[in-house]
Scaffold this motif. Structure first.
Motif, mmCIF file in Angstrom:
data_model
loop_
_atom_site.group_PDB
_atom_site.id
_atom_site.type_symbol
_atom_site.label_atom_id
_atom_site.label_comp_id
_atom_site.label_asym_id
_atom_site.label_seq_id
_atom_site.Cartn_x
_atom_site.Cartn_y
_atom_site.Cartn_z
ATOM 1 N N LYS A 52 1.179 40.406 82.868
ATOM 2 C CA LYS A 52 1.811 41.569 83.821
ATOM 3 C C LYS A 52 1.072 43.056 83.557
ATOM 4 O O LYS A 52 1.552 43.935 84.146
ATOM 5 C CB LYS A 52 3.372 41.880 83.665
ATOM 6 N N SER A 68 2.417 42.616 89.894
ATOM 7 C CA SER A 68 2.727 41.480 89.104
ATOM 8 C C SER A 68 3.999 41.504 88.463
ATOM 9 O O SER A 68 4.301 42.113 87.487
ATOM 10 C CB SER A 68 1.802 41.129 87.870
ATOM 11 N N ASP A 70 6.172 39.333 87.414
ATOM 12 C CA ASP A 70 6.233 38.595 86.206
ATOM 13 C C ASP A 70 4.955 37.865 86.114
ATOM 14 O O ASP A 70 3.949 37.825 86.721
ATOM 15 C CB ASP A 70 7.485 37.782 86.362
#
Lengths: 112, 109
Positions: A52, A68, A70
């Motif tokens: 991430k 991002s 996750d």
């Protein structure tokens, strides 16, 4: 079972619009990437995330913003689309930064 | 800046023949990878060869690496029509892959 998936597969939009491309990997990899492939098939890295965290940010216009949420997802948002943004965008993932990469099927973006 | 350069740009052979593609690069690398891309599809990883390795095999594929000449070659033996695709080398010199322009291989049945 798709390892790296992208949506949508095709995206046709007008100049000035904002669009997003989504990517998901079910391989349990730590690192994800966005690439752009132009009409001459030249593939160039745009961004890379590791757990991430943004680790590679090539000289890409700031109209492009990766996110991002996750480790398994890396999305790409593009603001104020331009004709030159037309290309195929590939998402990829790898176990770490020195291993082989697994590519998604690509998203063909056409800006009119 | 672009790292790998494949040669030739295009290659057309008959089924059963061998296909050799070359890749040259400019700076030091950790590893070099070869990928295949079928028309309209994503890239598929074929082989990774580390900088301290000289040769690697995988099925009908053979990859060599000469770090002194900064070059690599991919040999596909006994080619099949299904091998028709573009083949890219990619160099990893600092945690990111830099791709060449690819060799377009056509295997005629």
């Amino acid at each position: 079972d798709t390892a790296v998936s992208q949506t949508p597969k095709y995206l046709v939009t007008q100049m000035g619009n904002d669009k997003s491309i989504k990517c998901e990997q079910n391989l349990g990899h730590d690192t994800m990437y966005w690439y752009k492939q132009d009409s001459k098939k030249f593939l160039k890295i745009m961004f890379s995330y590791n757990n991430k965290e943004l680790i590679i940010n090539e000289t890409v216009p700031n109209r492009f913003s990766p996110k991002s949420p996750d480790k398994a997802h890396l999305n790409l948002h593009i603001n104020s689309l331009e004709l030159g943004d037309s290309a195929v965008y590939f998402c990829a993932s790898s176990q770490d930064r020195v291993r082989e990469q697994y590519f998604g099927p690509g998203t063909r973006l056409t800006v009119t | 800046s672009q790292q790998g350069e494949e040669d030739p740009q295009a290659l057309s052979i008959q089924e059963g023949e061998n296909a050799t593609m070359n890749c040259s690069y400019k700076t030091s690398i950790n590893n070099l990878q070869w990928y295949r891309q079928n028309s309209g599809r994503g890239l598929v990883h074929l082989i990774l060869i580390r900088s301290n390795e000289r040769e690697k095999h995988s099925g009908r594929l053979r990859v060599t690496l000469d770090t002194s000449k900064k070059s690599s070659s991919l040999l596909i033996t006994a080619s099949r029509a299904a091998d028709t695709a573009s083949y890219f080398c990619a160099t990893d010199g600092g945690g990111k892959l830099v791709f060449g322009k690819g060799t377009k291989l056509t295997v005629n049945p």
